[in-house]
Design a protein around this motif. Structure first.
Motif, PDB file in Angstrom:
ATOM      1  N   ARG A   1      -8.996   0.702   4.678  1.00  0.00           N
ATOM      2  CA  ARG A   1      -7.834   0.397   5.518  1.00  0.00           C
ATOM      3  C   ARG A   1      -8.024   0.954   6.930  1.00  0.00           C
ATOM      4  O   ARG A   1      -7.735   0.284   7.918  1.00  0.00           O
ATOM      5  CB  ARG A   1      -6.563   0.958   4.879  1.00  0.00           C
ATOM      6  N   CYS A   2      -8.483   2.214   7.010  1.00  0.00           N
ATOM      7  CA  CYS A   2      -8.656   2.856   8.321  1.00  0.00           C
ATOM      8  C   CYS A   2      -9.759   2.202   9.142  1.00  0.00           C
ATOM      9  O   CYS A   2      -9.703   2.194  10.373  1.00  0.00           O
ATOM     10  CB  CYS A   2      -8.965   4.350   8.146  1.00  0.00           C
ATOM     11  N   SER A   3     -10.748   1.656   8.484  1.00  0.00           N
ATOM     12  CA  SER A   3     -11.877   1.060   9.202  1.00  0.00           C
ATOM     13  C   SER A   3     -11.576  -0.356   9.687  1.00  0.00           C
ATOM     14  O   SER A   3     -12.308  -0.899  10.500  1.00  0.00           O
ATOM     15  CB  SER A   3     -13.109   1.023   8.297  1.00  0.00           C
ATOM     16  N   GLY A   4     -10.522  -0.949   9.154  1.00  0.00           N
ATOM     17  CA  GLY A   4     -10.204  -2.323   9.522  1.00  0.00           C
ATOM     18  C   GLY A   4     -10.876  -3.365   8.644  1.00  0.00           C
ATOM     19  O   GLY A   4     -10.653  -4.558   8.806  1.00  0.00           O
ATOM     20  N   PHE A   5     -11.700  -2.927   7.716  1.00  0.00           N
ATOM     21  CA  PHE A   5     -12.396  -3.874   6.846  1.00  0.00           C
ATOM     22  C   PHE A   5     -11.568  -4.306   5.629  1.00  0.00           C
ATOM     23  O   PHE A   5     -11.925  -5.256   4.938  1.00  0.00           O
ATOM     24  CB  PHE A   5     -13.719  -3.274   6.346  1.00  0.00           C
ATOM     25  N   TYR A   6     -10.493  -3.625   5.375  1.00  0.00           N
ATOM     26  CA  TYR A   6      -9.709  -3.881   4.159  1.00  0.00           C
ATOM     27  C   TYR A   6      -9.292  -5.348   3.995  1.00  0.00           C
ATOM     28  O   TYR A   6      -9.472  -5.915   2.918  1.00  0.00           O
ATOM     29  CB  TYR A   6      -8.484  -2.964   4.123  1.00  0.00           C
ATOM     30  N   PRO A   7      -8.756  -6.006   5.050  1.00  0.00           N
ATOM     31  CA  PRO A   7      -8.311  -7.387   4.863  1.00  0.00           C
ATOM     32  C   PRO A   7      -9.441  -8.359   4.512  1.00  0.00           C
ATOM     33  O   PRO A   7      -9.201  -9.429   3.966  1.00  0.00           O
ATOM     34  CB  PRO A   7      -7.689  -7.773   6.210  1.00  0.00           C
ATOM     35  N   ASN A   8     -10.674  -8.000   4.846  1.00  0.00           N
ATOM     36  CA  ASN A   8     -11.801  -8.893   4.610  1.00  0.00           C
ATOM     37  C   ASN A   8     -12.729  -8.383   3.507  1.00  0.00           C
ATOM     38  O   ASN A   8     -13.903  -8.726   3.483  1.00  0.00           O
ATOM     39  CB  ASN A   8     -12.610  -9.061   5.902  1.00  0.00           C
TER      40      ASN A   8
ATOM     41  N   ILE B   1     -11.289   6.076  -6.006  1.00  0.00           N
ATOM     42  CA  ILE B   1     -10.953   4.706  -5.620  1.00  0.00           C
ATOM     43  C   ILE B   1      -9.887   4.724  -4.531  1.00  0.00           C
ATOM     44  O   ILE B   1      -9.947   3.946  -3.570  1.00  0.00           O
ATOM     45  CB  ILE B   1     -10.496   3.889  -6.842  1.00  0.00           C
ATOM     46  N   GLY B   2      -8.926   5.630  -4.647  1.00  0.00           N
ATOM     47  CA  GLY B   2      -7.905   5.753  -3.602  1.00  0.00           C
ATOM     48  C   GLY B   2      -8.509   6.101  -2.257  1.00  0.00           C
ATOM     49  O   GLY B   2      -8.117   5.536  -1.218  1.00  0.00           O
ATOM     50  N   ARG B   3      -9.473   7.023  -2.245  1.00  0.00           N
ATOM     51  CA  ARG B   3     -10.139   7.385  -0.988  1.00  0.00           C
ATOM     52  C   ARG B   3     -10.912   6.195  -0.416  1.00  0.00           C
ATOM     53  O   ARG B   3     -10.905   5.956   0.795  1.00  0.00           O
ATOM     54  CB  ARG B   3     -11.071   8.576  -1.192  1.00  0.00           C
ATOM     55  N   LEU B   4     -11.583   5.461  -1.275  1.00  0.00           N
ATOM     56  CA  LEU B   4     -12.307   4.274  -0.820  1.00  0.00           C
ATOM     57  C   LEU B   4     -11.351   3.269  -0.179  1.00  0.00           C
ATOM     58  O   LEU B   4     -11.626   2.738   0.907  1.00  0.00           O
ATOM     59  CB  LEU B   4     -13.055   3.626  -1.991  1.00  0.00           C
ATOM     60  N   LEU B   5     -10.220   3.016  -0.821  1.00  0.00           N
ATOM     61  CA  LEU B   5      -9.246   2.077  -0.263  1.00  0.00           C
ATOM     62  C   LEU B   5      -8.693   2.580   1.068  1.00  0.00           C
ATOM     63  O   LEU B   5      -8.528   1.798   2.020  1.00  0.00           O
ATOM     64  CB  LEU B   5      -8.116   1.841  -1.264  1.00  0.00           C
TER      65      LEU B   5
END
Length: 85
Positions: A56-63, A48-52
């Motif tokens: 974050r690195c891809s820019g999709f995290y906020p959405n 789960i940490g790797r997925l998060l």
């Protein structure tokens, strides 16, 4: 010793299908079982940490909405039941 061992109910209180799943393992085997179980929980945490991190690195995290579902993890030795039926 397993701290919940004093909570174990008599076999007669369980349905027959559950009684067949009960085991009488020595403490060494229970310790090995719990180490294995803990290693699986740690693996899920790391995954789960790797997925998060990837999100974050891809820019999709906020959405992104993240929904995580799990069972409640019983059958880890309570009531001498190490397995799900």
């Amino acid at each position: 010793a397993r701290p919940w061992k004093h909570l174990a109910r008599p076999a007669e209180e369980f349905p027959e299908t559950v009684r067949r799943l009960r085991v009488e393992w020595p403490e060494r085997r229970w310790a090995a079982y719990h180490r294995f179980y803990a290693s699986r929980v740690a693996k899920v945490d790391a995954d789960i940490g790797r997925l998060l991190d990837d999100l974050r690195c891809s820019g999709f995290y906020p959405n992104t909405w993240i929904l995580f579902a799990s069972d409640h993890g019983d059958m880890a030795g309570e009531q001498d039941l190490p397995f799900k039926g």
